[in-house]
Every structure is written in C-alpha cells, then in structure tokens.
Design a protein around this motif. Structure first.
Motif, PDB file in Angstrom:
ATOM      1  N   UNK A 209       0.843  -1.189   0.000  1.00 18.52           N
ATOM      2  CA  UNK A 209       0.000   0.000   0.000  1.00 18.52           C
ATOM      3  C   UNK A 209       0.883   1.245   0.000  1.00 18.52           C
ATOM      4  N   UNK A 210       0.246   2.385  -0.227  1.00 14.20           N
ATOM      5  CA  UNK A 210       0.904   3.673  -0.072  1.00 14.20           C
ATOM      6  C   UNK A 210       0.350   4.351   1.165  1.00 14.20           C
ATOM      7  N   UNK A 217       5.010   6.939   1.460  1.00 16.15           N
ATOM      8  CA  UNK A 217       5.796   5.758   1.811  1.00 16.15           C
ATOM      9  C   UNK A 217       5.146   4.524   1.205  1.00 16.15           C
ATOM     10  N   UNK A 218       5.965   3.550   0.867  1.00 17.25           N
ATOM     11  CA  UNK A 218       5.467   2.226   0.496  1.00 17.25           C
ATOM     12  C   UNK A 218       5.494   1.371   1.748  1.00 17.25           C
ATOM     13  N   UNK A 219       4.378   0.730   2.062  1.00 16.61           N
ATOM     14  CA  UNK A 219       4.321  -0.154   3.222  1.00 16.61           C
ATOM     15  C   UNK A 219       3.833  -1.519   2.769  1.00 16.61           C
ATOM     16  N   UNK A 231       9.188   1.743   3.248  1.00 16.31           N
ATOM     17  CA  UNK A 231      10.260   2.403   2.507  1.00 16.31           C
ATOM     18  C   UNK A 231       9.749   3.756   2.050  1.00 16.31           C
ATOM     19  N   UNK A 232      10.554   4.788   2.204  1.00 14.65           N
ATOM     20  CA  UNK A 232      10.152   6.124   1.798  1.00 14.65           C
ATOM     21  C   UNK A 232      10.181   6.241   0.278  1.00 14.65           C
ATOM     22  N   UNK A 233       9.124   6.797  -0.290  1.00 12.77           N
ATOM     23  CA  UNK A 233       9.064   7.023  -1.732  1.00 12.77           C
ATOM     24  C   UNK A 233       9.292   8.491  -2.059  1.00 12.77           C
ATOM     25  N   UNK A 275      11.966  -5.582  -4.021  1.00 12.73           N
ATOM     26  CA  UNK A 275      12.255  -4.354  -3.296  1.00 12.73           C
ATOM     27  C   UNK A 275      13.586  -4.322  -2.594  1.00 12.73           C
ATOM     28  N   UNK A 276      14.422  -5.357  -2.757  1.00  8.32           N
ATOM     29  CA  UNK A 276      15.731  -5.360  -2.094  1.00  8.32           C
ATOM     30  C   UNK A 276      16.669  -4.333  -2.729  1.00  8.32           C
ATOM     31  N   UNK A 277      16.607  -4.190  -4.055  1.00  7.48           N
ATOM     32  CA  UNK A 277      17.455  -3.235  -4.770  1.00  7.48           C
ATOM     33  C   UNK A 277      16.600  -2.473  -5.776  1.00  7.48           C
ATOM     34  N   UNK A 278      16.967  -1.202  -6.013  1.00 11.99           N
ATOM     35  CA  UNK A 278      16.189  -0.333  -6.879  1.00 11.99           C
ATOM     36  C   UNK A 278      17.079   0.358  -7.911  1.00 11.99           C
ATOM     37  N   UNK A 279      16.482   0.609  -9.098  1.00 12.27           N
ATOM     38  CA  UNK A 279      17.144   1.379 -10.144  1.00 12.27           C
ATOM     39  C   UNK A 279      16.262   2.556 -10.531  1.00 12.27           C
TER      40      UNK A 279
END
Length: 370
Positions: A209-210, A217-219, A231-233, A275-279
């Motif tokens: 969710x947001x 934030x993504x929760x 995680x903060x968006x 969600x472990x790594x982001x680009x």
C-alpha cells in the motif's frame, strides 16, 4: 421427578446432580430461543432480490449516452463493469454489469458509481453508501453465481488493523480510505493502520500500500497487517503511484509532481527482486495517465506521454522506458497481467468499449461490456 423421568433420568439421582441437569436443560432451551430471535438473525447476510431493490439498471446501461466508468476482468469471460448515465435526468444514475462464463446480469440503479473489484476467481460490484462513509446508508454487493444474480446488503463491522487472506482490500468504496470487504461473510469495515491508498496483494500473500501525510511511503505486510515493513518514496509529496507484479518480484514506483499542466513524473524507480534493490528508470514519459502495470518477467507497461497529449504505450525494461507499438487508441487505464491486460477507452465523445490484449500489448481487441 416426573420431569426427570420424561427426560430419561432415574428418580434415584443425587439432588445436586438433578439441579445441575435441570440447569443445563434450561440453558439449551434459552439458547434455542435466542437463535430464533431477530437479534441473532441479524448476523446473517441480507439477500435482496434485484428486482425489488430499485429501478432496473438496464435503463442506465442501454441509455444513448451511457458510459463505462470502471472495468475489472478476471478472464475474458469473467468481468464486472460499472456504467453511468448523466443525461437522462437531473441527476446521474449508475449500474453494473457482470459476466460469468457467458451469463450476464445487470444490477439495480444506484445513486453513486459502483466499484468493481476482484474476489478470487470472480469479479463483483460493490455499491458504496451515498454519503461516502461506512457510517451512513447501506453498502450493497452485487455478484453473479451459477444460480443467478445475488444482491446482498453488506453488514458493517468495527474498524480493524488486520485482515484475512480471503478478504478484499480496496480504496474505491470510501474516498481516501482502504476498506476491507469479505464477500463470503457479506461484511465490510474500515482498515486502520499504515496504508491509506492503492492496496495491492500479490500471489505470495504480501499486501502493498501507499501511506503518508505530506509524503509518500510504500508499506507492506506478510501477515494481514499484524506487522509492517516500510520504505520512503517521496518526502515532499503525498502523490505517488505503485505497481506490483503478480509474483511480487517486480515493483515500479513513481513520484508525481503537480504543475500547471497536470501531474508530471518527477522520478520513477524499479525493482526486480521484491524491493531489495532499486534502479532509477531512464527516459520515463513526462506524465502518466495511470499507474504502470508490472509483469512477472521483470518488465512493465505504462500509459504516458507529454501532458495533455494523446497517451502512448511504453515498455519499461532493464531500467529504461521505451515506446511500445501495437496500441489501439486512447486508453484511460491499464490493468491485468501478462496473460490478460485491459482498459477502457476515452474517445472524443463517450466511453462504451473496453480493449484487451492477450499477448502483452502486441495486438488488441474491443468489446462493449453490457
């Protein structure tokens, strides 16, 4: 003692045991009487015949100016579509059409738009309360079973911070809030806690969710809201978009900035490992018309382009967004998965058709969901 004999009990039983037996018999009688009272029956779903619930919705769907407002597809032959008619009277009228394996049914009219949602292997329609809150009028659920159409009044439950794996989360019933719908128990309640919008549950049971006030934030939760990760968006905006693939591995997040020309893409990120790594996505479209559609193969599709221009279809792959061919027209949204993706069109006059693709957007077909 005659009572004991009629119950099959001997006169020789000790007095204290006799009293205990009579007390137990009295409790059973009272329990039976309680189950037969209206208060006990109130916990049972209230099923209403569609014909007795109000004006037929077919007059809405077949109106010359009827428009499609929403569509939810499980398969090509299992879907629910919300319709509106705002030209046949002083107020708008709304109805929903459900298709289940070739059989179709239309709901009664409702004063506010139906929300179409997926529940397991079927598509259903929910008529929200006119007041926009679960503290006012009735919330109705319309579904099509093999025995025919079923219109049920949903019972309100107290707000909760948790939910079950077979319950449905949606932000389409009460504006700005996530609601928990239990189609089998015919109940509905508010969800309190971390998430406030854009709920999506993947095939592993994790729900995303947001959330955030003045930020986004993504929760996520793996245990129905008992514990959460976050995680903060975007630390400056409350607007954002989230897409999650059915297997839960591919995620696409978009930070949106409001300008004079509309909503523009400030930043887009993608993860293919849950969600472990982001680009950071390179060359994203300047604006998005709807949330991206994340796929299990580590790619995503999205509708976007310059603000105010006709939307185009983009494919997001290896951290780069590129134009994708095969797009048939002016799609207003993009939903589904790699096997079936769909959306309804916004032509110049009105929306009456849904377009769908079964080959990841290479070719498309149309139909009118009514």
């Amino acid at each position: 003692m005659a009572v004991l004999e009629r119950c099959g009990l001997p006169r020789s039983m000790p007095p204290l045991l006799v009293v205990g037996v009579l007390a137990a018999l009295t409790s059973i009688v009272l329990a039976v009487l309680h189950l037969s009272t209206p208060e006990a029956a109130a916990d049972k779903p209230l099923v209403i015949e569609p014909a007795a619930a109000g004006a037929p919705g077919t007059t809405v769907v077949t109106s010359k100016r009827a428009q499609v407002l929403s569509i939810t597809m499980v398969t090509r032959n299992r879907w629910a579509a919300g319709w509106s008619d705002c030209t046949s009277g002083p107020i708008c009228k709304y109805a929903a059409v459900i298709d289940r394996d070739g059989a179709r049914a239309t709901s009664p009219e409702w004063p506010v738009p139906y929300a179409t949602i997926r529940s397991g292997t079927e598509a259903i329609a929910v008529a929200p309360p006119p007041e926009g809150t679960l503290e006012g009028g009735a919330t109705m659920m319309y579904r099509l079973t093999y025995d025919g159409p079923l219109l049920t009044k949903l019972r309100y439950r107290l707000p909760t911070t948790t939910f079950g794996k077979d319950e449905v989360l949606t932000d389409q019933i009460v504006p700005g809030r996530i609601v928990v719908v239990d189609p089998e128990e015919s109940t509905v309640r508010m969800l309190q806690g971390r998430g406030t919008r854009s709920p999506v549950c993947d095939g592993t049971g994790r729900c995303w969710m947001l959330s955030g006030i003045g930020r986004t934030d993504i929760v996520w939760t793996d245990d129905g809201g008992k514990t959460w990760g976050a995680r903060s968006l975007d630390t400056h905006n409350q607007l954002g978009r989230l897409a999650v693939s059915p297997d839960g591995k591919t995620l696409v997040t978009t930070q949106v900035t409001v300008t004079d020309t509309g909503q523009t893409v400030a930043k887009m990120e993608m993860s293919t490992d849950r969600g472990a790594n982001w680009k950071t996505v390179q060359n994203p479209p300047p604006s998005l018309n709807a949330a991206p559609l994340a796929l299990d193969d580590g790619t995503a599709l999205m509708l976007g382009g310059p603000a105010g221009a006709r939307p185009r279809l983009y494919r997001l792959q290896d951290g780069t967004a590129q134009l994708h061919g095969g797009y048939p027209g002016d799609l207003a949204e993009l939903e589904g998965d790699s096997h079936l993706m769909y959306g309804f069109e916004i032509p110049r006059r009105r929306t009456t058709e849904v377009v769908l693709s079964t080959d990841q957007g290479n070719t498309w077909s149309k139909f009118a969901p009514r």
